[in-house]
Write a protein that holds these residues in place. Structure first.
Motif, mmCIF file in Angstrom:
data_model
loop_
_atom_site.group_PDB
_atom_site.id
_atom_site.type_symbol
_atom_site.label_atom_id
_atom_site.label_comp_id
_atom_site.label_asym_id
_atom_site.label_seq_id
_atom_site.Cartn_x
_atom_site.Cartn_y
_atom_site.Cartn_z
ATOM 1 N N ARG A 107 0.840 -1.211 0.000
ATOM 2 C CA ARG A 107 0.000 0.000 0.000
ATOM 3 C C ARG A 107 0.864 1.246 0.000
ATOM 4 N N THR A 108 1.959 1.216 0.755
ATOM 5 C CA THR A 108 2.854 2.370 0.824
ATOM 6 C C THR A 108 3.553 2.607 -0.508
ATOM 7 N N SER B 138 0.144 1.497 -3.614
ATOM 8 C CA SER B 138 -1.277 1.771 -3.350
ATOM 9 C C SER B 138 -2.164 0.590 -3.742
ATOM 10 N N LYS B 139 -1.673 -0.614 -3.522
ATOM 11 C CA LYS B 139 -2.421 -1.838 -3.820
ATOM 12 C C LYS B 139 -2.156 -2.852 -2.715
ATOM 13 N N ASP B 140 -3.147 -3.726 -2.477
ATOM 14 C CA ASP B 140 -2.958 -4.855 -1.573
ATOM 15 C C ASP B 140 -2.466 -6.036 -2.378
ATOM 16 N N ARG C 84 1.116 2.110 -14.021
ATOM 17 C CA ARG C 84 1.001 3.438 -13.400
ATOM 18 C C ARG C 84 1.298 4.535 -14.407
ATOM 19 N N LYS D 181 -1.465 9.089 -6.909
ATOM 20 C CA LYS D 181 -1.832 8.362 -5.701
ATOM 21 C C LYS D 181 -0.972 8.755 -4.507
ATOM 22 N N ASN D 182 0.033 9.595 -4.730
ATOM 23 C CA ASN D 182 0.922 10.073 -3.672
ATOM 24 C C ASN D 182 1.536 8.930 -2.874
ATOM 25 N N ASP D 183 2.045 7.942 -3.581
ATOM 26 C CA ASP D 183 2.747 6.847 -2.938
ATOM 27 C C ASP D 183 4.211 6.885 -3.370
ATOM 28 N N ASP E 169 4.768 6.918 -7.232
ATOM 29 C CA ASP E 169 4.565 8.244 -7.837
ATOM 30 C C ASP E 169 5.735 9.175 -7.536
#
Length: 132
Positions: free
Chosen positions: A30-31, A34-36, A101, A113-115, A118
């Motif tokens: 997720r960090t 942004s996905k599990d 992405r 997604k601000n991860d 990105d």
């Protein structure tokens, strides 16, 4: 959490080690993306989890070639070969996530997604002055 909830509801034993592994993997994924990745209900989630688990298993095996350098080229246990296969699959997965992405970012109205991914893409684009 759904794994624990389902186990409680059905009365089946809960593998705490697996639950902790899934939790940590999901926090990291997720960090970064942004996905599990440890979602047992999706094909990609179980594939990624199995890759990470396989790499951990191979890294934890005692390797004879570390104790006897003459055996290094022979790879008698096949650990290096299996590790290379798993690493190649993992890098391929990462490449497809980055490409996905980039496609999302090119599409109109796709918010960032601000991860970590990105941030890395932004840094590369800022340094190169062009799109990746």
């Amino acid at each position: 959490m759904s794994y624990i909830e389902n186990g409680c509801r059905t009365g089946t034993p809960i593998n705490i080690g697996l639950a902790a592994f899934n939790l940590i993997l999901n926090i990291l994924s997720r960090t970064i993306f942004s996905k599990d990745f440890a979602d047992p209900d999706t094909e990609g989630g179980t594939e990624f989890k199995d890759l990470i688990w396989g790499i951990m298993v191979e890294a934890g095996k005692p390797n004879l070639s570390e104790f006897f350098p003459a055996l290094k080229m022979l790879d008698p246990q096949g650990i290096r070969r299996r590790s290379e296969i798993l690493s190649t699959k993992l890098l391929s997965m990462f490449e497809s996530l980055v490409n996905e992405r980039l496609q999302e970012r090119k599409s109109l109205g796709s918010p960032t997604k601000n991860d970590v991914l990105d941030a890395l893409i932004d840094t590369i684009q800022d340094n190169n002055g062009e799109a990746v």
